[in-house]
Design an enzyme around this catalytic site. Structure first.
Site, short mmCIF file in Angstrom:
data_model
loop_
_atom_site.label_atom_id
_atom_site.label_comp_id
_atom_site.label_asym_id
_atom_site.label_seq_id
_atom_site.Cartn_x
_atom_site.Cartn_y
_atom_site.Cartn_z
CB SER A 65 -0.93 0.00 1.22
OG SER A 65 -1.72 -1.16 1.22
N1 SAM Z 1 -0.17 -5.10 4.19
C1 SAM Z 1 0.52 -5.42 2.96
C2 SAM Z 1 1.89 -4.83 2.90
O1 SAM Z 1 2.31 -4.13 3.84
O2 SAM Z 1 2.57 -5.09 1.89
C3 SAM Z 1 -0.29 -5.08 1.73
C4 SAM Z 1 -1.40 -6.00 1.57
S1 SAM Z 1 -2.04 -6.20 -0.04
C5 SAM Z 1 -2.80 -4.67 -0.32
C6 SAM Z 1 -3.38 -7.31 0.40
C7 SAM Z 1 -2.92 -8.70 0.78
O3 SAM Z 1 -4.02 -9.38 1.36
C8 SAM Z 1 -2.46 -9.54 -0.39
O4 SAM Z 1 -1.18 -10.02 -0.15
C9 SAM Z 1 -3.48 -10.67 -0.44
O5 SAM Z 1 -2.97 -11.90 -0.88
C10 SAM Z 1 -3.92 -10.73 1.01
N2 SAM Z 1 -5.21 -11.38 1.26
C11 SAM Z 1 -6.36 -11.29 0.55
N3 SAM Z 1 -7.32 -12.02 1.13
C12 SAM Z 1 -6.77 -12.60 2.23
C13 SAM Z 1 -7.26 -13.47 3.24
N4 SAM Z 1 -8.53 -13.92 3.27
N5 SAM Z 1 -6.41 -13.83 4.22
C14 SAM Z 1 -5.13 -13.42 4.24
N6 SAM Z 1 -4.62 -12.60 3.30
C15 SAM Z 1 -5.43 -12.19 2.32
#
Ligand code: SAM
Length: 226
Positions: A65
């Site tokens: 993000s």
């Molecule tokens: N917080 C992260 C960082 O600092 O890089 C950015 C997160 S990215 C915007 C969203 C993440 O959520 C992705 O890696 C995706 O695979 C994960 N995600 C989506 N659905 C999920 C779930 N049900 N459980 C765990 N992770 C999930």
């Protein structure tokens, strides 16, 4: 000038121009954003953009993000240092590293094993001892370590996942994007007994939360950007 020094200067500028100049005022959050080397959390081909005012691709169609959004969400958690925190959506591990600077213990859940493994590697390199990366569906929370003083979801939910509400401690804060597949509102839920105070903070656009209490994999659109 050494690479580390250049990165430090870029972080100082990021904090001043992208965070302090906006509405990030929590001094501890600003210090954490200054301390964590964001460039180590992004792929080599976008490392020169690590301190830009933008989200970046991290592979697997996912993103790290925008620094401002990371700081804003962290500030909304109101961490003082003694909290047990859950992050849903490890991605690169960057937000988890920021949280590790500000709380006692951090658990972070990622559904894509490759991203979880890469995040673990960087967090280990930084010798952050109080953060654990776990593979699984974070829309179900992490009941074995509940209740949490703070929960942050860094993927877009169609509605607030009930397990996350239930796994919040009394007075605990839950910060997450809630809305449609194309845009959401960043919300903060604060637990008051069996009730919750809800604040709507700002419009955002995150990649989807895919899981039992999120979107079905097929529902997910091809490109997202926060
Ligand atoms: N917080 C992260 C960082 O600092 O890089 C950015 C997160 S990215 C915007 C969203 C993440 O959520 C992705 O890696 C995706 O695979 C994960 N995600 C989506 N659905 C999920 C779930 N049900 N459980 C765990 N992770 C999930």
């Amino acid at each position: 000038m050494k690479e580390d020094e250049v990165a430090r200067q870029q972080r100082e500028r990021m904090v001043k121009e992208q965070l302090s100049a906006r509405d990030v005022t929590d001094e501890r959050v600003l210090q954490a954003m200054l301390a964590v080397p964001r460039h180590l959390f992004v792929p080599r081909d976008v490392q020169h953009l690590a301190y830009a005012d933008a989200p970046l691709p991290i592979g697997e169609k996912q993103t790290i993000s925008q620094p401002y959004i990371v700081a804003l969400m962290t500030q909304l958690l109101e961490l003082k240092g003694d909290e047990k925190v859950l992050e849903v959506g490890t991605g690169s591990g960057y937000q988890a590293a920021i949280l590790a600077h500000l709380a006692r213990q951090v658990y972070t859940l990622e559904r894509i094993p490759k991203l979880a493994q890469q995040a673990r590697k960087v967090l280990r390199k930084l010798a952050l001892q109080n953060v654990e990366v776990i593979e699984g569906d974070g829309s179900q929370g992490l009941p074995e370590h509940a209740p949490f003083d703070a929960i942050v979801v860094t993927a877009a939910a169609p509605r607030v996942p009930e397990p996350l509400k239930q796994q919040l401690a009394e007075g605990g804060r839950l910060v997450l994007p809630v809305g449609s597949r194309v845009g959401q509102i960043l919300e903060r839920w604060v637990r008051k007994g069996e009730d919750y105070e809800v604040e709507r903070i700002a419009p955002v656009a995150f990649v989807p939360l895919v899981g039992t209490h999120g979107w079905k994999p097929d529902d997910a659109p091809a490109s997202w950007w926060m």
